[in-house]
Enzyme design. Structure first.
Site, short mmCIF file in Angstrom:
data_model
loop_
_atom_site.label_atom_id
_atom_site.label_comp_id
_atom_site.label_asym_id
_atom_site.label_seq_id
_atom_site.Cartn_x
_atom_site.Cartn_y
_atom_site.Cartn_z
N GLY A 1 0.07 28.62 -83.76
CA GLY A 1 -1.37 28.28 -82.97
C GLY A 1 -0.14 29.77 -81.69
N SER A 2 -1.52 29.38 -80.49
CA SER A 2 -1.07 30.19 -79.67
C SER A 2 0.44 30.12 -79.36
CB SER A 2 -2.18 29.37 -78.66
OG SER A 2 -2.01 29.99 -77.11
N GLN A 3 1.00 28.74 -78.98
CA GLN A 3 2.30 29.05 -77.89
C GLN A 3 3.46 29.51 -79.36
OE1 GLN A 3 3.76 29.11 -75.60
NE2 GLN A 3 2.02 28.81 -74.18
N VAL B 1 -2.00 15.42 -82.15
CA VAL B 1 -1.14 15.48 -83.79
C VAL B 1 -0.35 14.61 -83.89
CG1 VAL B 1 -3.35 16.19 -84.89
CG2 VAL B 1 -1.37 17.73 -84.46
N HIS C 1 5.37 20.91 -73.85
CA HIS C 1 4.97 19.83 -73.27
C HIS C 1 5.09 18.26 -73.48
CE1 HIS C 1 1.44 18.04 -70.73
NE2 HIS C 1 0.82 17.66 -71.87
N ASP D 1 1.58 18.65 -64.77
CA ASP D 1 0.50 19.28 -65.28
C ASP D 1 -1.24 18.45 -66.22
OD1 ASP D 1 0.65 21.80 -68.12
OD2 ASP D 1 -0.41 19.93 -69.04
N GLU E 1 -24.87 31.85 -58.04
CA GLU E 1 -23.72 31.05 -56.78
C GLU E 1 -22.37 30.27 -57.34
OE1 GLU E 1 -24.28 32.16 -54.35
OE2 GLU E 1 -25.55 33.96 -55.03
N GLU F 1 -20.04 33.34 -59.09
CA GLU F 1 -18.59 34.31 -58.50
C GLU F 1 -17.82 33.40 -58.34
OE1 GLU F 1 -20.82 34.78 -55.16
OE2 GLU F 1 -22.57 35.70 -56.00
N SER G 1 -16.77 36.91 -45.97
CA SER G 1 -17.72 37.12 -44.93
C SER G 1 -16.88 36.27 -43.69
CB SER G 1 -18.92 37.50 -44.97
OG SER G 1 -18.89 35.41 -45.44
P1 NDP Z 1 -2.37 25.97 -81.09
O1 NDP Z 1 -3.64 24.70 -81.27
O2 NDP Z 1 -3.26 26.80 -80.67
O3 NDP Z 1 -1.84 25.61 -83.18
C1 NDP Z 1 -2.06 24.62 -83.37
C2 NDP Z 1 -0.96 24.83 -84.90
O4 NDP Z 1 -0.42 23.83 -85.05
C3 NDP Z 1 -1.97 25.65 -85.50
O5 NDP Z 1 -0.54 26.64 -86.23
C4 NDP Z 1 -2.55 25.19 -85.97
O6 NDP Z 1 -2.52 25.06 -87.82
C5 NDP Z 1 -0.74 23.71 -86.55
N1 NDP Z 1 -1.98 22.29 -86.57
C6 NDP Z 1 -2.85 21.84 -85.80
N2 NDP Z 1 -3.29 20.85 -86.47
C7 NDP Z 1 -2.66 20.19 -87.21
C8 NDP Z 1 -2.33 19.20 -88.90
N3 NDP Z 1 -2.81 18.25 -88.26
N4 NDP Z 1 -1.46 19.53 -89.20
C9 NDP Z 1 -0.56 20.25 -89.40
N5 NDP Z 1 -0.58 22.12 -88.48
C10 NDP Z 1 -1.74 21.73 -87.37
O7 NDP Z 1 -1.63 24.66 -80.01
P2 NDP Z 1 -1.13 25.56 -78.94
O8 NDP Z 1 -0.16 26.67 -78.94
O9 NDP Z 1 -2.15 25.43 -77.97
O10 NDP Z 1 -0.05 23.88 -77.99
C11 NDP Z 1 1.13 24.13 -79.20
C12 NDP Z 1 1.87 22.95 -78.22
O11 NDP Z 1 2.42 23.71 -76.54
C13 NDP Z 1 0.95 21.69 -77.30
O12 NDP Z 1 1.93 21.03 -77.08
C14 NDP Z 1 0.85 22.79 -75.99
O13 NDP Z 1 0.50 21.31 -74.40
C15 NDP Z 1 1.94 23.51 -75.44
N6 NDP Z 1 1.01 24.67 -74.40
C16 NDP Z 1 0.11 25.51 -75.02
C17 NDP Z 1 -0.31 26.50 -73.96
C18 NDP Z 1 -1.12 27.52 -74.37
O14 NDP Z 1 -1.08 28.02 -73.50
N7 NDP Z 1 -2.00 27.12 -75.04
C19 NDP Z 1 0.74 26.60 -72.34
C20 NDP Z 1 1.74 25.76 -72.57
C21 NDP Z 1 1.84 24.85 -73.21
P3 NDP Z 1 -3.76 25.31 -88.07
O15 NDP Z 1 -4.76 26.45 -88.12
O16 NDP Z 1 -3.91 25.65 -89.82
O17 NDP Z 1 -4.78 24.53 -87.57
MG MG Z 2 -1.46 22.67 -68.64
#
Ligand code: NDP
Ligand code: MG
Length: 334
Positions: free
Chosen positions: A27-29, A86, A109, A192, A228, A232, A253
Protein backbone atom coordinates in the site's frame (compact mmCIF):
# COMPACT_ATOMS: atom_id res chain seq x y z
CA UNK A 1 17.07 17.31 25.62
CA UNK A 2 17.51 17.52 21.86
CA UNK A 3 17.01 14.34 19.86
CA UNK A 4 19.83 12.29 18.35
CA UNK A 5 19.63 12.54 14.56
CA UNK A 6 21.43 10.21 12.14
CA UNK A 7 22.45 11.07 8.58
CA UNK A 8 23.84 9.19 5.57
CA UNK A 9 27.34 8.91 7.03
CA UNK A 10 26.01 7.22 10.18
CA UNK A 11 24.54 4.31 8.22
CA UNK A 12 26.17 1.47 6.29
CA UNK A 13 24.05 0.02 3.50
CA UNK A 14 26.46 -2.88 3.00
CA UNK A 15 25.17 -4.45 6.23
CA UNK A 16 22.07 -5.40 4.22
CA UNK A 17 23.90 -7.00 1.31
CA UNK A 18 23.28 -10.61 2.32
CA UNK A 19 19.83 -9.96 3.77
CA UNK A 20 16.44 -10.42 2.20
CA UNK A 21 13.92 -7.76 3.11
CA UNK A 22 10.29 -8.89 3.04
CA UNK A 23 7.82 -6.03 2.69
CA UNK A 24 4.37 -7.24 3.77
CA UNK A 25 1.71 -5.07 2.15
CA UNK A 26 2.10 -3.00 -1.01
CA UNK A 27 0.00 0.00 0.00
CA UNK A 28 1.10 3.55 0.74
CA UNK A 29 4.25 2.71 2.72
CA UNK A 30 4.85 -0.72 1.20
CA UNK A 31 5.13 0.38 -2.41
CA UNK A 32 7.44 3.26 -1.51
CA UNK A 33 9.76 1.43 0.87
CA UNK A 34 10.03 -1.67 -1.36
CA UNK A 35 10.99 0.31 -4.46
CA UNK A 36 13.40 2.65 -2.66
CA UNK A 37 15.21 -0.29 -1.05
CA UNK A 38 15.44 -2.11 -4.36
CA UNK A 39 16.81 1.01 -6.05
CA UNK A 40 19.35 1.25 -3.21
CA UNK A 41 20.61 -2.20 -4.18
CA UNK A 42 18.85 -4.29 -1.51
CA UNK A 43 17.21 -7.65 -2.11
CA UNK A 44 13.49 -7.05 -1.64
CA UNK A 45 10.54 -9.43 -1.81
CA UNK A 46 6.90 -8.45 -1.44
CA UNK A 47 4.13 -10.23 0.46
CA UNK A 48 0.81 -9.06 -0.93
CA UNK A 49 -2.54 -10.84 -1.26
CA UNK A 50 -3.80 -11.23 -4.83
CA UNK A 51 -7.03 -9.88 -6.25
CA UNK A 52 -6.63 -6.15 -5.69
CA UNK A 53 -5.02 -3.10 -7.27
CA UNK A 54 -2.00 -3.27 -4.98
CA UNK A 55 -1.16 -6.75 -6.17
CA UNK A 56 -1.28 -5.59 -9.79
CA UNK A 57 0.76 -2.52 -8.89
CA UNK A 58 3.49 -4.66 -7.33
CA UNK A 59 3.57 -6.82 -10.47
CA UNK A 60 3.72 -3.75 -12.70
CA UNK A 61 6.72 -2.57 -10.65
CA UNK A 62 8.51 -5.82 -11.41
CA UNK A 63 7.91 -7.67 -8.11
CA UNK A 64 6.53 -11.18 -7.88
CA UNK A 65 4.25 -10.91 -4.85
CA UNK A 66 4.15 -13.90 -2.52
CA UNK A 67 1.61 -14.92 0.07
CA UNK A 68 2.41 -13.27 3.42
CA UNK A 69 3.51 -16.50 5.12
CA UNK A 70 5.85 -17.37 2.24
CA UNK A 71 7.41 -13.89 2.17
CA UNK A 72 7.89 -14.08 5.95
CA UNK A 73 9.66 -17.43 5.61
CA UNK A 74 12.08 -16.10 3.02
CA UNK A 75 12.79 -12.74 4.68
CA UNK A 76 15.54 -11.87 7.16
CA UNK A 77 14.01 -8.50 7.89
CA UNK A 78 10.22 -8.67 7.81
CA UNK A 79 8.42 -5.34 7.69
CA UNK A 80 4.68 -5.38 8.44
CA UNK A 81 3.21 -2.57 6.34
CA UNK A 82 -0.41 -3.62 6.62
CA UNK A 83 -3.17 -1.42 8.10
CA UNK A 84 -2.66 -1.22 11.86
CA UNK A 85 -6.06 -2.68 12.71
CA UNK A 86 -5.45 -5.96 10.82
CA UNK A 87 -1.83 -6.51 11.86
CA UNK A 88 -2.63 -8.40 15.09
CA UNK A 89 -4.73 -11.10 13.39
CA UNK A 90 -2.49 -11.46 10.35
CA UNK A 91 0.53 -11.71 12.64
CA UNK A 92 -1.03 -14.51 14.68
CA UNK A 93 -2.33 -16.43 11.65
CA UNK A 94 0.28 -15.88 8.93
CA UNK A 95 3.50 -14.43 10.31
CA UNK A 96 4.44 -15.63 13.79
CA UNK A 97 5.04 -19.31 13.06
CA UNK A 98 7.12 -18.48 9.98
CA UNK A 99 9.65 -16.31 11.79
CA UNK A 100 12.97 -17.85 12.66
CA UNK A 101 15.69 -17.06 15.14
CA UNK A 102 17.73 -14.03 14.09
CA UNK A 103 14.98 -12.51 11.96
CA UNK A 104 14.10 -8.89 12.59
CA UNK A 105 10.44 -7.95 12.80
CA UNK A 106 9.82 -4.41 11.60
CA UNK A 107 7.03 -1.86 11.41
CA UNK A 108 6.50 1.79 10.52
CA UNK A 109 4.17 2.53 13.43
CA UNK A 110 4.50 1.05 16.90
CA UNK A 111 0.82 0.61 17.84
CA UNK A 112 0.71 -3.19 17.64
CA UNK A 113 4.12 -3.79 19.20
CA UNK A 114 3.53 -1.32 21.99
CA UNK A 115 0.06 -2.59 22.83
CA UNK A 116 0.97 -6.26 22.57
CA UNK A 117 -0.99 -7.21 19.44
CA UNK A 118 2.22 -8.26 17.71
CA UNK A 119 4.63 -10.13 19.99
CA UNK A 120 7.90 -11.25 18.48
CA UNK A 121 8.98 -14.76 19.51
CA UNK A 122 12.20 -15.41 21.43
CA UNK A 123 15.26 -14.66 19.30
CA UNK A 124 13.51 -12.16 17.03
CA UNK A 125 14.32 -8.47 17.60
CA UNK A 126 11.84 -5.73 16.85
CA UNK A 127 12.65 -2.55 14.98
CA UNK A 128 10.71 0.50 13.87
CA UNK A 129 11.69 2.67 10.93
CA UNK A 130 8.97 5.20 10.31
CA UNK A 131 9.04 7.85 7.57
CA UNK A 132 7.39 11.08 8.74
CA UNK A 133 5.39 11.36 5.56
CA UNK A 134 3.00 9.45 3.30
CA UNK A 135 4.30 6.76 0.97
CA UNK A 136 4.00 8.72 -2.26
CA UNK A 137 6.28 11.41 -0.79
CA UNK A 138 8.75 8.77 0.48
CA UNK A 139 8.96 7.54 -3.10
CA UNK A 140 8.96 10.86 -4.97
CA UNK A 141 11.55 12.49 -2.70
CA UNK A 142 13.81 9.46 -3.04
CA UNK A 143 13.52 9.59 -6.83
CA UNK A 144 14.54 13.26 -6.74
CA UNK A 145 17.63 12.35 -4.70
CA UNK A 146 16.20 13.47 -1.37
CA UNK A 147 14.46 11.69 1.44
CA UNK A 148 11.72 12.09 4.02
CA UNK A 149 12.96 12.45 7.64
CA UNK A 150 12.25 9.27 9.55
CA UNK A 151 12.24 7.78 13.04
CA UNK A 152 14.16 4.78 14.32
CA UNK A 153 13.48 2.75 17.46
CA UNK A 154 14.42 -0.74 18.59
CA UNK A 155 12.33 -2.96 20.83
CA UNK A 156 13.33 -4.08 24.33
CA UNK A 157 16.41 -6.28 24.34
CA UNK A 158 17.29 -5.70 20.68
CA UNK A 159 20.97 -5.92 19.80
CA UNK A 160 23.26 -3.15 18.56
CA UNK A 161 23.43 -5.05 15.24
CA UNK A 162 19.65 -4.65 14.87
CA UNK A 163 19.96 -0.92 15.36
CA UNK A 164 22.74 -0.72 12.75
CA UNK A 165 20.59 -2.73 10.33
CA UNK A 166 17.76 -0.31 11.08
CA UNK A 167 19.96 2.63 10.14
CA UNK A 168 20.99 0.83 6.95
CA UNK A 169 17.31 0.21 6.18
CA UNK A 170 16.55 3.89 6.83
CA UNK A 171 19.34 4.79 4.42
CA UNK A 172 17.88 2.40 1.84
CA UNK A 173 14.53 4.19 1.86
CA UNK A 174 16.21 7.62 1.72
CA UNK A 175 15.50 8.49 5.35
CA UNK A 176 19.06 9.36 6.34
CA UNK A 177 19.17 11.94 3.52
CA UNK A 178 16.55 13.86 5.47
CA UNK A 179 17.68 12.80 8.96
CA UNK A 180 16.63 9.91 11.19
CA UNK A 181 15.55 10.76 14.72
CA UNK A 182 16.14 8.22 17.46
CA UNK A 183 13.06 7.47 19.55
CA UNK A 184 11.43 4.60 21.42
CA UNK A 185 8.49 2.51 20.32
CA UNK A 186 6.47 3.91 23.23
CA UNK A 187 7.27 7.52 22.35
CA UNK A 188 6.52 7.06 18.65
CA UNK A 189 3.22 5.33 19.35
CA UNK A 190 1.99 7.68 22.06
CA UNK A 191 2.93 10.94 20.35
CA UNK A 192 1.50 9.76 17.02
CA UNK A 193 -1.87 8.92 18.57
CA UNK A 194 -1.90 12.11 20.60
CA UNK A 195 -1.14 14.31 17.59
CA UNK A 196 -3.85 12.80 15.42
CA UNK A 197 -6.47 12.86 18.18
CA UNK A 198 -5.85 16.28 19.65
CA UNK A 199 -4.67 18.37 16.70
CA UNK A 200 -4.41 16.88 13.24
CA UNK A 201 -7.65 14.97 12.90
CA UNK A 202 -9.80 15.27 16.02
CA UNK A 203 -8.95 18.78 17.17
CA UNK A 204 -9.01 20.47 13.78
CA UNK A 205 -12.16 18.72 12.53
CA UNK A 206 -14.16 19.63 15.62
CA UNK A 207 -12.89 23.20 15.59
CA UNK A 208 -13.89 23.66 11.96
CA UNK A 209 -17.30 22.04 12.47
CA UNK A 210 -18.09 24.09 15.57
CA UNK A 211 -17.07 27.37 13.97
CA UNK A 212 -19.02 26.63 10.75
CA UNK A 213 -22.14 25.75 12.74
CA UNK A 214 -21.81 28.88 14.90
CA UNK A 215 -21.87 31.13 11.85
CA UNK A 216 -24.68 29.26 10.11
CA UNK A 217 -26.80 29.18 13.29
CA UNK A 218 -26.31 32.93 13.58
CA UNK A 219 -27.86 33.36 10.12
CA UNK A 220 -24.75 33.74 7.96
CA UNK A 221 -24.65 32.04 4.57
CA UNK A 222 -23.10 28.57 4.68
CA UNK A 223 -20.90 29.42 1.67
CA UNK A 224 -19.33 32.27 3.64
CA UNK A 225 -18.91 30.04 6.66
CA UNK A 226 -17.23 27.35 4.54
CA UNK A 227 -14.68 29.77 3.08
CA UNK A 228 -13.81 31.35 6.41
CA UNK A 229 -13.71 28.25 8.59
CA UNK A 230 -12.48 25.47 6.31
CA UNK A 231 -11.14 26.61 2.95
CA UNK A 232 -8.78 29.28 4.30
CA UNK A 233 -7.29 26.88 6.81
CA UNK A 234 -4.96 25.69 4.07
CA UNK A 235 -3.39 29.12 3.63
CA UNK A 236 -2.66 29.29 7.34
CA UNK A 237 -1.30 25.77 7.57
CA UNK A 238 1.03 26.44 4.63
CA UNK A 239 2.45 29.44 6.50
CA UNK A 240 2.94 27.34 9.67
CA UNK A 241 4.65 24.73 7.56
CA UNK A 242 7.05 27.20 6.00
CA UNK A 243 7.93 29.32 9.01
CA UNK A 244 6.09 28.29 12.16
CA UNK A 245 3.76 30.43 14.22
CA UNK A 246 5.89 33.57 13.78
CA UNK A 247 5.80 33.49 10.00
CA UNK A 248 2.03 32.95 9.95
CA UNK A 249 1.61 35.93 12.26
CA UNK A 250 4.01 38.03 10.19
CA UNK A 251 2.07 37.24 7.02
CA UNK A 252 -1.49 37.90 8.20
CA UNK A 253 -2.90 41.36 8.93
CA UNK A 254 -2.28 43.03 12.30
CA UNK A 255 -5.98 42.73 12.99
CA UNK A 256 -5.85 38.98 12.44
CA UNK A 257 -2.72 38.74 14.57
CA UNK A 258 -4.34 40.68 17.43
CA UNK A 259 -7.44 38.48 17.18
CA UNK A 260 -5.16 35.45 17.42
CA UNK A 261 -3.47 36.62 20.64
CA UNK A 262 -6.58 37.96 22.33
CA UNK A 263 -9.21 35.34 21.30
CA UNK A 264 -7.28 32.14 20.71
CA UNK A 265 -6.75 31.46 24.44
CA UNK A 266 -10.53 31.72 24.93
CA UNK A 267 -11.01 28.82 22.52
CA UNK A 268 -8.29 26.59 23.93
CA UNK A 269 -9.08 27.04 27.62
CA UNK A 270 -7.77 25.47 30.82
CA UNK A 271 -10.58 22.96 30.43
CA UNK A 272 -9.35 22.06 26.92
CA UNK A 273 -5.81 21.62 28.23
CA UNK A 274 -7.08 19.41 31.05
CA UNK A 275 -8.93 17.29 28.47
CA UNK A 276 -5.73 16.99 26.43
CA UNK A 277 -4.01 15.55 29.51
CA UNK A 278 -6.85 13.09 29.96
CA UNK A 279 -6.64 11.99 26.34
CA UNK A 280 -2.88 11.53 26.74
CA UNK A 281 -3.42 9.44 29.87
CA UNK A 282 -5.91 7.21 27.99
CA UNK A 283 -3.28 6.66 25.30
CA UNK A 284 -0.55 5.92 27.86
CA UNK A 285 -2.58 3.52 29.98
CA UNK A 286 -3.85 1.56 26.97
CA UNK A 287 -7.50 2.57 27.36
CA UNK A 288 -7.68 4.02 23.85
CA UNK A 289 -5.93 0.99 22.35
CA UNK A 290 -8.29 -1.43 24.09
CA UNK A 291 -11.32 0.55 22.94
CA UNK A 292 -10.14 0.60 19.32
CA UNK A 293 -9.11 -3.08 19.28
CA UNK A 294 -12.48 -4.15 20.73
CA UNK A 295 -14.34 -1.83 18.36
CA UNK A 296 -12.65 -3.58 15.43
CA UNK A 297 -13.31 -6.99 16.86
CA UNK A 298 -17.02 -6.10 16.97
CA UNK A 299 -16.97 -5.08 13.28
CA UNK A 300 -16.46 -1.36 14.03
CA UNK A 301 -20.17 -0.41 14.50
CA UNK A 302 -19.61 2.93 16.25
CA UNK A 303 -16.80 3.86 13.89
CA UNK A 304 -18.95 3.19 10.81
CA UNK A 305 -22.00 4.99 12.23
CA UNK A 306 -20.07 8.16 13.04
CA UNK A 307 -18.33 8.07 9.69
CA UNK A 308 -21.70 7.86 7.92
CA UNK A 309 -23.20 10.65 10.04
CA UNK A 310 -20.33 13.06 9.47
CA UNK A 311 -20.29 12.45 5.72
CA UNK A 312 -23.75 13.98 5.49
CA UNK A 313 -23.03 17.18 7.44
CA UNK A 314 -24.03 20.48 5.83
CA UNK A 315 -20.39 21.62 5.66
CA UNK A 316 -19.66 18.62 3.45
CA UNK A 317 -22.50 19.37 1.07
CA UNK A 318 -21.63 23.08 0.79
CA UNK A 319 -17.95 22.23 0.38
CA UNK A 320 -18.61 19.86 -2.48
CA UNK A 321 -20.53 22.56 -4.33
CA UNK A 322 -17.93 25.26 -3.76
CA UNK A 323 -14.97 23.09 -4.63
CA UNK A 324 -16.53 22.37 -8.00
CA UNK A 325 -16.26 26.12 -8.74
CA UNK A 326 -12.52 26.16 -8.06
CA UNK A 327 -10.95 24.41 -11.02
CA UNK A 328 -7.41 24.57 -9.56
CA UNK A 329 -8.38 22.36 -6.65
CA UNK A 330 -7.61 18.70 -7.20
CA UNK A 331 -10.97 17.95 -5.59
CA UNK A 332 -11.64 14.48 -4.22
CA UNK A 333 -14.74 12.50 -3.41
CA UNK A 334 -14.94 9.47 -1.09
P1 NDP B 1 -2.27 0.91 3.29
O1 NDP B 1 -3.66 0.86 3.76
O2 NDP B 1 -1.88 1.93 2.29
O3 NDP B 1 -1.82 -0.50 2.68
C1 NDP B 1 -2.21 -1.65 3.25
C2 NDP B 1 -1.67 -2.88 2.52
O4 NDP B 1 -2.08 -3.99 3.29
C3 NDP B 1 -2.22 -3.06 1.13
O5 NDP B 1 -1.24 -3.66 0.32
C4 NDP B 1 -3.40 -4.00 1.37
O6 NDP B 1 -3.66 -4.85 0.29
C5 NDP B 1 -2.90 -4.85 2.50
N1 NDP B 1 -4.01 -5.34 3.32
C6 NDP B 1 -5.02 -4.63 3.86
N2 NDP B 1 -5.85 -5.41 4.55
C7 NDP B 1 -5.36 -6.66 4.43
C8 NDP B 1 -5.79 -7.91 4.92
N3 NDP B 1 -6.88 -8.03 5.68
N4 NDP B 1 -5.05 -9.01 4.59
C9 NDP B 1 -3.94 -8.90 3.82
N5 NDP B 1 -3.49 -7.72 3.33
C10 NDP B 1 -4.19 -6.62 3.63
O7 NDP B 1 -1.36 1.03 4.60
P2 NDP B 1 -0.26 2.14 4.95
O8 NDP B 1 0.89 1.99 4.04
O9 NDP B 1 -0.91 3.48 5.10
O10 NDP B 1 0.14 1.70 6.43
C11 NDP B 1 1.05 0.65 6.67
C12 NDP B 1 1.77 0.94 7.96
O11 NDP B 1 2.56 2.12 7.81
C13 NDP B 1 0.86 1.19 9.15
O12 NDP B 1 1.47 0.66 10.30
C14 NDP B 1 0.84 2.71 9.25
O13 NDP B 1 0.57 3.19 10.56
C15 NDP B 1 2.26 3.03 8.86
N6 NDP B 1 2.48 4.38 8.38
C16 NDP B 1 1.68 4.90 7.39
C17 NDP B 1 1.92 6.17 6.91
C18 NDP B 1 1.11 6.72 5.78
O14 NDP B 1 1.30 7.88 5.47
N7 NDP B 1 0.23 5.97 5.13
C19 NDP B 1 2.98 7.02 7.47
C20 NDP B 1 3.82 6.35 8.43
C21 NDP B 1 3.53 5.10 8.87
P3 NDP B 1 -5.06 -4.78 -0.52
O15 NDP B 1 -4.85 -3.78 -1.57
O16 NDP B 1 -5.24 -6.17 -1.04
O17 NDP B 1 -6.12 -4.38 0.48
MG1 MG C 1 0.89 9.69 12.27
Amino acid sequence: MAATIYYDNDADLSLLKDKTIAILGYGSQGHAQAQNLRDSGCKVIVGQRPGGDNYDLAVSHGFEPLPIDEATKRGDLINILLPDEVQGDIFKNHIREHLSEGNILMCSHGFNLHFGQVEAPQGVDTLLVAPKGPGHLVRSEYEKGGGVPSLIAVGDGASEETKQLGLAYAKGIGGTRGGVIETTIAEETETDLFGEQVVLCGGVSELVKAAFETLVDAGYQPEMAYFECLHELKLIVDLFYQGGLSYMRYSVSNTAEYGDYSRGPRIITDQTRAEMKKILAEIQNGEFAREWILENRAGAPAFKAIRRRDRSLEIEEVGRRLRSLMSWIDSKEV
